[in-house]
Design a protein around this motif. Sequence first.
Motif, PDB file in Angstrom:
ATOM      1  N   GLU A 154       1.637   1.015 -45.541  1.00  0.00           N
ATOM      2  CA  GLU A 154       2.967   1.522 -45.200  1.00  0.00           C
ATOM      3  C   GLU A 154       2.939   2.322 -43.890  1.00  0.00           C
ATOM      4  OE1 GLU A 154       4.554   3.862 -48.370  1.00  0.00           O
ATOM      5  OE2 GLU A 154       6.321   4.411 -47.166  1.00  0.00           O
ATOM      6  N   ASN A 155       1.930   3.171 -43.750  1.00  0.00           N
ATOM      7  CA  ASN A 155       1.839   3.972 -42.523  1.00  0.00           C
ATOM      8  C   ASN A 155       1.636   3.099 -41.293  1.00  0.00           C
ATOM      9  OD1 ASN A 155       2.033   6.883 -43.041  1.00  0.00           O
ATOM     10  ND2 ASN A 155       0.312   6.533 -44.423  1.00  0.00           N
ATOM     11  N   LEU A 156       0.695   2.163 -41.396  1.00  0.00           N
ATOM     12  CA  LEU A 156       0.359   1.343 -40.229  1.00  0.00           C
ATOM     13  C   LEU A 156       1.544   0.480 -39.800  1.00  0.00           C
ATOM     14  CD1 LEU A 156      -1.739   0.453 -38.155  1.00  0.00           C
ATOM     15  CD2 LEU A 156      -2.656  -1.153 -39.837  1.00  0.00           C
ATOM     16  N   ALA A 157       2.304  -0.013 -40.779  1.00  0.00           N
ATOM     17  CA  ALA A 157       3.467  -0.865 -40.445  1.00  0.00           C
ATOM     18  C   ALA A 157       4.411  -0.116 -39.499  1.00  0.00           C
ATOM     19  CB  ALA A 157       4.190  -1.276 -41.724  1.00  0.00           C
ATOM     20  N   ALA A 158       4.534   1.186 -39.726  1.00  0.00           N
ATOM     21  CA  ALA A 158       5.436   1.972 -38.869  1.00  0.00           C
ATOM     22  C   ALA A 158       4.845   2.187 -37.475  1.00  0.00           C
ATOM     23  CB  ALA A 158       5.720   3.316 -39.532  1.00  0.00           C
ATOM     24  N   TRP A 159       3.516   2.127 -37.375  1.00  0.00           N
ATOM     25  CA  TRP A 159       2.858   2.411 -36.087  1.00  0.00           C
ATOM     26  C   TRP A 159       2.652   1.160 -35.228  1.00  0.00           C
ATOM     27  CZ3 TRP A 159      -1.299   5.421 -39.299  1.00  0.00           C
ATOM     28  CH2 TRP A 159      -0.757   6.655 -39.717  1.00  0.00           C
ATOM     29  N   VAL A 160       2.745  -0.020 -35.849  1.00  0.00           N
ATOM     30  CA  VAL A 160       2.404  -1.257 -35.129  1.00  0.00           C
ATOM     31  C   VAL A 160       3.122  -1.389 -33.778  1.00  0.00           C
ATOM     32  CG1 VAL A 160       2.599  -3.782 -35.222  1.00  0.00           C
ATOM     33  CG2 VAL A 160       1.561  -2.549 -37.114  1.00  0.00           C
ATOM     34  N   PRO A 161       4.443  -1.128 -33.725  1.00  0.00           N
ATOM     35  CA  PRO A 161       5.106  -1.297 -32.412  1.00  0.00           C
ATOM     36  C   PRO A 161       4.586  -0.335 -31.348  1.00  0.00           C
ATOM     37  CG  PRO A 161       6.717  -1.006 -34.212  1.00  0.00           C
ATOM     38  CD  PRO A 161       5.372  -0.713 -34.780  1.00  0.00           C
ATOM     39  N   LEU A 162       3.876   0.692 -31.763  1.00  0.00           N
ATOM     40  CA  LEU A 162       3.420   1.724 -30.818  1.00  0.00           C
ATOM     41  C   LEU A 162       1.965   1.544 -30.393  1.00  0.00           C
ATOM     42  CD1 LEU A 162       4.814   4.748 -32.936  1.00  0.00           C
ATOM     43  CD2 LEU A 162       5.961   3.614 -31.022  1.00  0.00           C
ATOM     44  N   LEU A 163       1.286   0.530 -30.950  1.00  0.00           N
ATOM     45  CA  LEU A 163      -0.155   0.391 -30.674  1.00  0.00           C
ATOM     46  C   LEU A 163      -0.391  -0.141 -29.262  1.00  0.00           C
ATOM     47  CD1 LEU A 163      -1.316  -1.272 -34.039  1.00  0.00           C
ATOM     48  CD2 LEU A 163      -1.681   1.114 -33.334  1.00  0.00           C
ATOM     49  N   PRO A 164      -1.217   0.526 -28.465  1.00  0.00           N
ATOM     50  CA  PRO A 164      -1.542  -0.031 -27.143  1.00  0.00           C
ATOM     51  C   PRO A 164      -2.201  -1.396 -27.299  1.00  0.00           C
ATOM     52  CG  PRO A 164      -2.260   2.260 -27.328  1.00  0.00           C
ATOM     53  CD  PRO A 164      -1.848   1.828 -28.698  1.00  0.00           C
ATOM     54  N   PRO A 165      -1.831  -2.368 -26.448  1.00  0.00           N
ATOM     55  CA  PRO A 165      -2.224  -3.771 -26.653  1.00  0.00           C
ATOM     56  C   PRO A 165      -3.732  -4.022 -26.740  1.00  0.00           C
ATOM     57  CG  PRO A 165      -0.798  -3.512 -24.709  1.00  0.00           C
ATOM     58  CD  PRO A 165      -0.961  -2.162 -25.309  1.00  0.00           C
ATOM     59  N   ARG A 166      -4.549  -3.268 -26.037  1.00  0.00           N
ATOM     60  CA  ARG A 166      -5.983  -3.577 -26.068  1.00  0.00           C
ATOM     61  C   ARG A 166      -6.784  -2.591 -26.900  1.00  0.00           C
ATOM     62  NH1 ARG A 166      -8.109  -6.115 -21.332  1.00  0.00           N
ATOM     63  NH2 ARG A 166      -9.282  -4.249 -20.840  1.00  0.00           N
ATOM     64  N   SER A 167      -6.090  -1.708 -27.628  1.00  0.00           N
ATOM     65  CA  SER A 167      -6.815  -0.672 -28.380  1.00  0.00           C
ATOM     66  C   SER A 167      -7.638  -1.297 -29.516  1.00  0.00           C
ATOM     67  CB  SER A 167      -5.819   0.330 -28.965  1.00  0.00           C
ATOM     68  OG  SER A 167      -4.842  -0.346 -29.726  1.00  0.00           O
ATOM     69  N   VAL A 168      -8.758  -0.634 -29.831  1.00  0.00           N
ATOM     70  CA  VAL A 168      -9.564  -1.037 -30.989  1.00  0.00           C
ATOM     71  C   VAL A 168      -9.127  -0.161 -32.158  1.00  0.00           C
ATOM     72  CG1 VAL A 168     -11.896  -1.104 -31.967  1.00  0.00           C
ATOM     73  CG2 VAL A 168     -11.515  -1.775 -29.577  1.00  0.00           C
ATOM     74  N   LEU A 169      -8.807  -0.788 -33.300  1.00  0.00           N
ATOM     75  CA  LEU A 169      -8.343  -0.053 -34.479  1.00  0.00           C
ATOM     76  C   LEU A 169      -9.551   0.218 -35.374  1.00  0.00           C
ATOM     77  CD1 LEU A 169      -5.083  -2.098 -35.216  1.00  0.00           C
ATOM     78  CD2 LEU A 169      -5.482  -0.278 -33.561  1.00  0.00           C
TER      79      LEU A 169
END
Length: 344
Positions: A95-110
């Motif tokens: 649930e938390n990650l779904a809210a953050w997905v649009p904000l993730l920098p494109p090349r970041s490592v999760l």
Amino acid sequence: MERRRGGGVTFRVAVMGAGSWGTTFGKLLCDAGGEVTVWARRPERVEAINERHENSEYLPGVELPAALRATADAAEALAGADFVALAVPAQTLRENLAAWVPLLPPRSVLVSLMKGVELGTCRRMSEVIGEVADVPAERVAVFSGPNLAREIAAGQPGAAVAACADEEAARRLQAAAMTPYFRVYTSTDVVGVELGGAVKNIVALCVGMAVGLGFGDSTRALLMTRGLAEIARLGAALGADEHTFAGLAGMGDLIGTCSSPLSRNRTFGENLGRGMTLDEVVAVTKQTAEGVKSSGAVLELARKHNVEMPMTEAVVAVLYEGVPIADAASSLISRSPKPERYGL
Ligand SMILES: NC(=O)C1=CN([C@@H]2O[C@H](COP(=O)(O)OP(=O)(O)OC[C@H]3O[C@@H](n4cnc5c(N)ncnc54)[C@H](O)[C@@H]3O)[C@@H](O)[C@H]2O)C=CC1
Ligand SMILES: O=C(CO)COP(=O)(O)O
């Protein structure tokens, strides 16, 4: 990554979750030279970290670096991050990650810091990350080892494994987390590193129950050793490298967690062993004991893959089926005789 004036390279890190391990990991990467921002749900945590340089709820008495920043704004934390470390309770990740997905920098490592398996789907945290963020395995890493937050936050010598399908990404995470007090090894065995961390919590619950019942080191050693066999059996069925379980994220984490009164999972089990009811233990447990919920998911995963996990079954029976601990203990000790390497 950015060039620093003077030639060195710095890196930006977002740590999503300001509990005991998220805060500690933030401190570690700050000590390693990163620009770190921790996202906290509650404004009082943000204020405590930014103004008093202390996370008084989760790490009282630990002085955090002045450079470690906190925010309650996920967009601010994530902006420009090279590494996005996820440190929320495992069952809340999706649930938390779904809210953050649009904000993730494109090349970041999760990077998963979590040691749990999702109820309902039986997915490991790296699988949930890949699915929810829709990123390839090369952008998903796991960081795991024998790391009791309070000890690492105090700067005691420690080590962990940075695992990623992409060896180069694992090496970048390794470099980002090495400090004079902390060593990091790399691995490409994401499954093994992740399972070691998640399943040892269940073994720690079991060891805690034994300690609570008053049993000593012989019983503890028996449970840890057979617990490791259980972890390795599940790992083999899921394609892990068996050598991983002899390393820091396997045996190392198992020893650390099962031996330490700082472990929330062991303490949870110990309270049950002393005779508290499940509701009473839940009420006194202020931090996340991942094994309590993940035990059900791990057992389901084991059954799907025809893997025998008698200790996990015993923990689930005690927690969710009302089986008295003494009965679960005697059913474990009276299992049919086998060669030691049975099923491995
Ligand atoms: N504490 C430790 O020594 C270590 C913990 N871990 C793992 O790190 C993960 C995080 O655990 P800790 O930081 O120790 O737990 P914690 O209980 O200390 O902190 C949990 C954090 O998550 C937040 N939180 C709770 N519910 C939430 C929700 N629904 N949405 C968003 N945030 C929520 C809390 O406010 C808190 O900041 C767990 O999977 C744990 O197994 C891994 C290595 C060491
Ligand atoms: O994962 C940990 C140590 O490596 C922390 O264990 P607990 O979650 O049981 O406190």
